[in-house]
Scaffold this active site. Structure first.
Site, mmCIF file in Angstrom:
data_model
loop_
_atom_site.group_PDB
_atom_site.id
_atom_site.type_symbol
_atom_site.label_atom_id
_atom_site.label_comp_id
_atom_site.label_asym_id
_atom_site.label_seq_id
_atom_site.Cartn_x
_atom_site.Cartn_y
_atom_site.Cartn_z
ATOM 1 N N ASP A 1 -0.993 1.204 -4.761
ATOM 2 C CA ASP A 1 -1.662 -0.051 -5.305
ATOM 3 C C ASP A 1 -3.160 0.591 -5.802
ATOM 4 O O ASP A 1 -3.992 -0.270 -5.752
ATOM 5 C CB ASP A 1 -1.818 -1.175 -4.324
ATOM 6 C CG ASP A 1 -2.305 -0.669 -3.081
ATOM 7 O OD1 ASP A 1 -2.644 0.406 -2.571
ATOM 8 O OD2 ASP A 1 -3.185 -1.623 -2.297
ATOM 9 N N ASP B 1 -2.531 6.282 -3.954
ATOM 10 C CA ASP B 1 -1.481 5.588 -3.394
ATOM 11 C C ASP B 1 -0.849 4.470 -4.441
ATOM 12 O O ASP B 1 -1.514 4.266 -5.527
ATOM 13 C CB ASP B 1 -1.680 4.894 -1.928
ATOM 14 C CG ASP B 1 -2.662 3.745 -2.151
ATOM 15 O OD1 ASP B 1 -3.354 3.422 -3.072
ATOM 16 O OD2 ASP B 1 -2.900 3.141 -1.138
ATOM 17 N N SER C 1 0.880 -1.179 0.104
ATOM 18 C CA SER C 1 0.077 -0.062 -0.235
ATOM 19 C C SER C 1 0.760 1.314 -0.110
ATOM 20 O O SER C 1 1.664 1.338 -1.031
ATOM 21 C CB SER C 1 -1.086 -0.101 1.356
ATOM 22 O OG SER C 1 -1.832 1.023 0.997
ATOM 23 N N ASP D 1 -5.584 1.941 -3.994
ATOM 24 C CA ASP D 1 -7.028 1.680 -3.436
ATOM 25 C C ASP D 1 -7.419 2.825 -2.426
ATOM 26 O O ASP D 1 -8.734 3.160 -2.131
ATOM 27 C CB ASP D 1 -6.903 0.455 -2.375
ATOM 28 C CG ASP D 1 -5.715 0.305 -1.468
ATOM 29 O OD1 ASP D 1 -5.030 1.365 -1.393
ATOM 30 O OD2 ASP D 1 -5.637 -0.557 -0.644
#
Length: 572
Positions: free
Chosen positions: A301, A299, A147, A303
């Site tokens: 990734d 961010d 993340s 999400d």
């Protein structure tokens, strides 16, 4: 030197581990440094968002062996759970250093266990993995990501058949199976015939689903009037979001070129976290140059998303996750009711540390607001557990939002599109995204939140966090800034205590190390150790009324003073 830790490290000098790993372990032992303790003092654990940790050798590090062991245990569990089927798994990975190589290791182990693997041919957003699990009728999904953590981290998230992350009882059952295994039991001998690489076909299906859930045809004539600045912060969203916006009809989209290229070292930011204002500075500068209406950053990734919009004076202001969430939820609910879709089964979702304004908003529309623990796996579980109810949307304070249930995790792709649609509609009506937020404050009460994260690294840090939580339980607050504590919710004991009477009721939400204080004036303070980072987090929520737009400035000052007073008394 701790003999127990040395023994754990020396076990990694066996032929089970490759020569490079053995050399690294020998160096740690020879140096007898704190790194040896940190690398081997425990096994890396599953937390709120899966398994996350620093990359390196050792049982408490992300490497091919810890992830291989996870995957072997998960393979065993899948074959036990679906004895009459050939299990299928989808795997994605983000831009982080070693993510591609580690994803291939995970694919190899699954294939070695005769499990069918769909592996993305290149990096993809985490929400697309959640979508792919259902789209490809998989039993499980894996994404390699840490993340928004610093560059030295990586991680391993596990998804189940519904596209949501693991929840009880699967999580504890799988962890138990993993813990039973020795590293020598991991089968790394890939069977390439079981691995299929996926890309464009799944991409387009995901884009179409995002457009279906996050765009609104009545706005087709107005999208040319909106200018957008977008930054992927060196992450995966660049593979999807520009295409989604283009296919939706947005032509004036400017990507921050210095941050377009995926890069696990995140060279232009201290932290690739859209919750941090500094991360969006380059995007904000470009927005001023282009006179953009909105700034959006995601961010690594993809999400989480951070948003900046123009206030009543035309100045760009950053919104927090709670603010974005209530505007998005109100827009979706209003649209749903405007088109006469409601049938009494609707609900929205949020978390116990997010703004209470979500519950107030739900009540105004006469829909249910379900609350869960931190993490979108709990919102996914709400949907799974209530198949006869219709999920509209939901989010949490940490800059995540989910539109509908076609993805069962926070989804910055569709949320980015939704934010642009809200702005487009507001602008076509002579209003703004910011004004929509202000209207909600006047109509439902001004709720303001604050988050303080205290970083406590390593063994000593973990012990300090533990002691802080013990003290908050054994020596509870009785007042804060002159407000009486009237209720204490302890999610570790599953008890909600009414302070005045001493009576308690059971909390139905699963146990978690979270403590929440409520005051007689409606203020709320929550303490929670992070499940994925070496932090303890304090969430503060205060509220007041504002009778008109003109009152908002003074109301906000009162709320800021209350938050400052609470922080001071807590020593934050």
């Amino acid at each position: 030197m701790n003999p127990e830790i040395t023994a754990k490290a020396e076990a990694w000098l066996s032929p089970t581990f490759d020569a490079t790993t053995q050399e690294e372990v020998k160096k740690l032992i020879a140096n007898n440094s704190e790194d040896l303790n940190e690398s081997f003092y425990k096994n890396l654990e599953f937390g709120t968002g899966g398994m996350r940790g620093i990359m390196g050798v050792g049982t408490n590090r992300i490497n091919k062996y810890t992830l291989g062991k996870n995957t072997q245990g998960l393979s065993d569990y899948l074959k036990m759970s679906f004895p009459n089927e050939t299990p299928k798994v989808a795997i994605a990975y983000d831009c982080r250093n070693n993510s591609k190589e580690l994803a291939q290791v995970v694919a190899d182990v699954f294939s070695a266990n005769d499990i069918k693997v769909f592996l993305f041919s290149d990096l993809r957003p985490t929400p697309e993995l959640s979508f792919a699990v259902k789209h490809l009728d998989c039993h499980c999904g894996i994404v390699l990501t840490a993340s928004h953590n610093p560059p030295e981290y990586n991680g391993y998230k596990v998804y189940w058949q519904d596209g949501g992350q693991l929840v009880p009882p699967q999580d504890s059952e799988i962890v138990a199976r993993i813990e039973e295994l020795d590293y020598s039991a991991v089968n790394f001998s890939a069977k390439k015939e079981h691995i299929t690489y996926i890309d464009k076909e799944v991409d387009q299906a995901f884009i179409e689903a995002s457009l279906e859930n996050g765009s609104f045809s009545e706005l087709d004539k107005h999208r040319d009037d909106v200018t957008i600045v977008f930054t992927p912060l060196h992450g995966t969203s660049v593979t999807i979001i520009p295409d989604v916006l283009e296919q939706a009809g947005y032509k004036n989209v400017h990507v921050v070129e210095e941050q377009r290229e995926p890069n696990g070292n995140f060279p232009t930011v201290k932290s690739p976290n859209p919750e941090e204002p500094e991360a969006l500075k380059m995007a904000m500068d470009l927005a001023e140059e282009k006179n953009a209406d909105i700034v959006i950053g995601t961010d690594p990734d993809c999400d989480r998303l951070g948003i900046a919009v123009r206030d009543n004076s035309g100045k760009l202001v950053l919104l927090n996750g709670n603010q974005t969430m209530v505007v998005m939820t109100d827009f979706l609910l209003n649209n749903y009711f405007e088109h006469n879709k409601a049938n009494g089964t609707e609900f929205i979702g949020s978390t116990i540390v997010s703004t209470p304004m979500m519950e107030v908003l739900a009540k105004s529309y006469d829909v249910e607001c379900k609350l869960g623990l931190t993490g979108f796996k709990w919102i996914a579980k709400m949907i799974k557990d209530h198949p006869n109810q219709h999920f509209i949307g939901g989010g949490e304070e940490s800059f995540g939002y989910m539109v509908g249930d076609f993805v069962r995790d926070k989804d910055a792709v569709t949320a980015t599109l939704l934010a642009c649609e809200i702005l487009t509609k507001a602008k076509s009506e002579g209003s703004s995204f910011y004004k929509k937020l202000q209207d909600l404050y006047v109509n439902h009460g001004f709720y303001k939140e604050d988050l303080t994260s205290l970083v406590k690294k390593g063994i000593s840090g973990a012990e300090e966090i533990k002691k802080t939580m013990i003290n908050l339980r054994e020596n509870p607050l009785t007042t804060i800034i002159g407000e009486r504590i009237v209720q204490i919710d302890d999610y570790a004991s599953s008890k909600s205590l009414k302070v005045n009477t001493g009576s308690s009721t059971d909390i139905e939400i699963p146990k978690s190390n979270v403590l929440v204080y409520h005051t007689d004036k409606g203020s709320r303070i929550a303490a929670r150790p992070s499940g994925t980072e070496p932090k303890i987090k304090f969430y503060i929520s205060v509220n007041d009324t504002a009778d008109s737009l003109e009152d908002l400035e003074q109301t906000e000052k009162r709320l800021d003073n209350k938050i400052a007073g609470i922080r001071k008394e807590l020593g934050l």
